[in-house]
Scaffold this active site. Structure first.
Site, mmCIF file in Angstrom:
data_model
loop_
_atom_site.group_PDB
_atom_site.id
_atom_site.type_symbol
_atom_site.label_atom_id
_atom_site.label_comp_id
_atom_site.label_asym_id
_atom_site.label_seq_id
_atom_site.Cartn_x
_atom_site.Cartn_y
_atom_site.Cartn_z
ATOM 1 N N ASN A 206 0.817 -1.212 0.000
ATOM 2 C CA ASN A 206 0.000 0.000 0.000
ATOM 3 C C ASN A 206 0.850 1.261 0.000
ATOM 4 O OD1 ASN A 206 -2.641 -1.428 0.564
ATOM 5 N ND2 ASN A 206 -1.458 -2.051 2.357
ATOM 6 N N ALA B 220 6.608 5.580 1.658
ATOM 7 C CA ALA B 220 7.296 4.598 2.499
ATOM 8 C C ALA B 220 7.497 3.289 1.753
ATOM 9 C CB ALA B 220 6.491 4.350 3.772
ATOM 10 N N ASP C 32 -4.156 -17.031 4.524
ATOM 11 C CA ASP C 32 -4.409 -18.378 5.048
ATOM 12 C C ASP C 32 -3.619 -19.488 4.362
ATOM 13 O OD1 ASP C 32 -6.287 -16.944 6.460
ATOM 14 O OD2 ASP C 32 -8.028 -17.803 5.463
ATOM 15 N N PHE D 47 4.941 -17.148 9.618
ATOM 16 C CA PHE D 47 5.326 -17.235 11.029
ATOM 17 C C PHE D 47 6.071 -15.985 11.485
ATOM 18 C CE2 PHE D 47 7.722 -18.872 14.711
ATOM 19 C CZ PHE D 47 6.653 -19.379 15.429
ATOM 20 N N GLU E 161 -6.888 -16.040 13.276
ATOM 21 C CA GLU E 161 -8.067 -16.572 13.929
ATOM 22 C C GLU E 161 -7.779 -18.000 14.385
ATOM 23 O OE1 GLU E 161 -12.683 -16.173 12.689
ATOM 24 O OE2 GLU E 161 -11.439 -17.356 11.336
ATOM 25 N N GLU F 180 -5.458 -24.452 13.305
ATOM 26 C CA GLU F 180 -5.146 -24.854 11.938
ATOM 27 C C GLU F 180 -3.692 -24.546 11.602
ATOM 28 O OE1 GLU F 180 -8.946 -24.955 9.114
ATOM 29 O OE2 GLU F 180 -8.653 -22.959 9.983
#
Length: 757
Positions: A71, A130, A445, A500, A522, A526
């Site tokens: 962004n 940035a 995910d 991670f 969340e 998993e």
């Protein structure tokens, strides 16, 4: 610690089969992936906000700072205890404070927003957009250069400092409100009290601090000394300011985590080291900030900790050192449990197995055709296969194994019209189509999704090693492994440990860090399932480095879950937060909710599933398991009284199998009594596997974490009367002798599960 051999990585990347980048399919063993999406399938987003050097590396997705690279106007970055945000007006730095926010669920969320920041700007030029200029294991450099003028900020997890270097001119700082100057002896230091918080700015020798107004200061920097560091202070005590001043000029240049796994002691040793450059004065090293999971019960840092910040993660204590270590016990598991028999419910188990085998093909694709639901489906059936195998149903085992192999091969082959894998070499990302949960559009995910595939592949390989060979399907599995777990730093193929976060000790799910609260995760459970897959795949393929990486990730994440999702030590949750667990963890808030529903059973269950034999870590504190489940009833009552039920509400007992299995880790008999064979079943589970899990714990007892073994895959269980069951799995090709820490021994034949009582 590269776990993919160089020639193998070149093979995976298509170097041997492509003369030039194109849309042509690339062979990987018997499988195929594609260099561009097929047809009208949309590509992944670009990550342009990186310096020229960083653009040569794989994109650093799914990190605490990933908003920065995608962004031109990034969201706040939560480094803890600080939050920072590059803006068109300059560089913001804040010390977030606690806010309690009531919800429609009649509970609260805990927020630590990026708010009331200090704003830094160069005086000689306008800041540029940035860009990420460097990435350490838990630190980043942010460039806001403009043309030939450079301005560089270094931010690190846990550090109370932001160090700044500017190529020319002075530095301006604007305060969010009137600030008062605190008394200091050192003329290099400007200490301020602003809005109830204390900050200190440390300039070079010869700096003069010019007060423009009660809300603005300018650091007049001497020629050739374009640097300063800014820090938030945990308190306004003179001793604290003196401590910070001693370390303010040790600028972090790199951060690195290393891990070693000792199978003989079942221990993981993790070391954290920051490299610094002292710009002036004595080399006193940096001040590191340790999270609760790093300082709690860590004898190596006791007596050395300094003052603490109150943060979203609990107290972060400063440590005057450039390194520290942490030792954890690896709470092992076995890939499956042995047969159950001699109970009145054995016939029921047989009946369920017959029924589940009949519907197994449909169960592989019950909720959707994308890679996540397909991954859950294939693991669902491979766990069903475990039970068939252990209960002596060889025909059923072979049928299920062949069915899952065929489905994975359809996807891996590249010829499946419904699903395929695409490698974007410019980003260093593997995408699977059709897009699901923004796994392509936002790179979300990947560890959740590919974890199901990797673990299923590993369990196939336990029975059929030839299937996992590189010339067969192993190359495609390694491609998915590389996507989520490459250990090469600053490489062009894939980023270091994509999902991670080594310093926080857990994973992040969002690829692009979308939203004002930073990155999030969340389903912590998993993530664990993915690391289980790495352990098993590394073990069965003889890849020791990958196996050890999996053990490190599994051990670190289970510890982080106990601190930041469950707070079993009582060190993290705000007293106003009455829920027993957190279901959604963000950089700047935590909440008891999900992305898709307010229904409490799914809110709680998302951090438990999939419950398999590797989920025994959830039972480390049986008292907590009971408290967590006891809260479910009142939560459901509140939801049904005040919540907005959807037009087609879920079953009242939704995921009852998940809660029965979870409860069995505290009280197997009560859990078995609560389970309804005709009740709701989560789509990643079968009734057969659920009942086998419950009956197994009823027969063996609760996990006994006090006993270790000198091998990778083992588990110990203990009945209330003290009787123990010892399990160990041998993935090798020769017999294996196992010694447990209480003296019990066990010899295990190749490719089998051994058991002794």
């Amino acid at each position: 610690m590269r776990f993919i051999h160089a020639c193998q990585l070149a093979f995976l990347m298509g170097c041997a089969s492509l003369g030039a980048a194109s849309a042509q399919p690339v062979k990987a063993g018997a499988g195929t992936y594609f260099l561009t999406p097929k047809g009208s399938d949309k590509p992944m987003p670009s990550a342009p906000m990186r310096t020229e050097a960083m653009l040569k590396t794989a994109a650093q997705t799914n990190q605490w700072y990933s908003t920065l690279i995608f962004n031109s106007t990034p969201e706040a970055i939560f480094a803890h205890p600080l939050s920072v945000k590059p803006t068109a007006a300059g560089f913001e730095m804040a010390l977030p404070g606690k806010e309690i926010v009531p919800t429609v669920r009649r509970d609260v969320e805990v927020h630590y927003p990026h708010k009331n920041p200090l704003l830094f700007t160069p005086t000689a030029f306008e800041p540029g957009p940035a860009k990420l200029a460097k990435a350490g294991d838990w630190s980043i450099d942010i460039s806001m250069a403009r043309g030939v003028d450079d301005w560089l900020m270094t931010v690190a997890h846990g550090s109370p400092f932001v160090s700044m270097q500017v190529s020319r001119g002075d530095m301006r700082v604007r305060l969010p409100s009137d600030g008062s100057r605190l008394p200091v002896v050192d003329p290099r230091v400007l200490a301020l009290h602003v809005g109830g918080q204390s900050y200190a700015l440390f300039g070079p020798a010869g700096v003069t601090w010019e007060s423009v107004s009660t809300t603005e200061w300018i650091a007049r920097l001497p020629a050739g000394k374009g640097y300063l560091s800014a820090a938030a202070l945990p308190d306004a005590q003179p001793a604290t300011l003196e401590l910070f001043a001693r370390h303010a000029y040790a600028f972090i240049t790199d951060t690195r985590v290393e891990w070693t796994y000792d199978p003989s002691r079942s221990q993981v040793e993790t070391s954290f080291k920051a490299t610094t450059r002292t710009l002036e004065g004595p080399d006193n090293g940096p001040l590191l900030g340790l999270y609760p999971h790093q300082w709690f019960q860590n004898a190596s840092v006791q007596g050395r900790l300094g003052p603490a910040f109150d943060t979203i993660r609990g107290k972060i204590h400063v440590l005057a050192a450039n390194s520290f270590q942490k030792t954890n016990t690896y709470s092992s598991f076995v890939p499956f449990w042995p047969a159950v028999g001699g109970t009145p419910r054995t016939a029921e188990l047989d009946d369920l197995l017959k029924a589940d085998k009949r519907t197994a093909r449909r169960m592989m694709l019950q909720n959707g055709q994308g890679p996540y639901w397909q991954g859950k489906g294939i693991q669902r059936n491979i766990k069903l296969m475990d039970v068939a195998e252990q209960q002596g149903d060889q025909e059923g085992r072979d049928q299920l194994l062949a069915m899952v192999q065929k489905r994975m091969e359809e996807w891996f082959s590249g010829g499946n019209s419904k699903g395929y894998f695409h490698l974007d070499k410019s980003l260093g990302v593997v995408a699977a189509y059709p897009d699901e949960f923004f796994q392509v559009a936002q790179i979300n995910d990947h560890h959740f999704t590919y974890g199901y595939w990797i673990r299923t592949a590993a369990e196939i390989a336990l029975r059929d090693p030839a299937w996992a060979a590189q010339e067969q399907w192993g190359a495609m599995v390694d491609l998915l492994v590389a996507d989520i777990a490459t250990t090469e730093r600053s490489g062009s193929a894939f980023p270091f440990l994509r999902n991670f976060d080594p310093y926080e000790g857990h994973s992040w799910a969002s690829g692009i860090g979308l939203g004002e609260w930073g990155n999030n995760q969340e389903s912590s459970s998993e993530a664990i399932n993915a690391w289980v897959g790495l352990i098993l795949w590394g073990e069965v393929t003889g890849n020791k480095a990958l196996r050890d990486l999996g053990v490190y990730l599994f051990t670190a994440e289970t510890e982080a879950i106990n601190f930041y999702w469950f707070d079993i030590h009582g060190l993290v949750f705000a007293p106003e937060y009455k829920n027993v667990e957190v279901s959604m963890l963000f950089g700047g808030k935590y909440a008891h909710n999900t992305w898709w529903t307010d229904e409490p059973r799914q809110i709680k269950g998302i951090n438990l599933l999939p419950i398999t034999t590797a989920s025994t870590y959830l039972g480390v504190d049986p008292g907590y398991v009971k408290r967590n489940l006891d809260a479910l009833g009142p939560e459901v009552e509140t939801y049904r009284k005040y919540g907005k039920l959807p037009p087609n509400p879920p079953p009242r007992d939704i995921w009852q199998d998940v809660f029965a299995k979870y409860g069995a880790l505290a009280d197997p008999t009560a859990a078995l009594a609560s389970w309804d064979r005709w009740g709701s079943v989560e789509v990643g589970e079968t009734r057969t596997h659920a009942l086998h899990f419950l009956l197994s714990l009823q027969q063996m007892g609760l996990p006994d974490f006090s006993v270790r073994a000198d091998t990778l895959l083992y588990a110990v269980f203990k009945q209330p009367d003290g009787r123990k069951t010892y399990l160990a799995y041998n993935a090798g090709t020769t017999p294996m002798d196992v010694t447990f820490s209480d003296g019990k021994t066990l010899t295990v034949a190749p490719r089998t599960l051994g058991r002794v009582q």
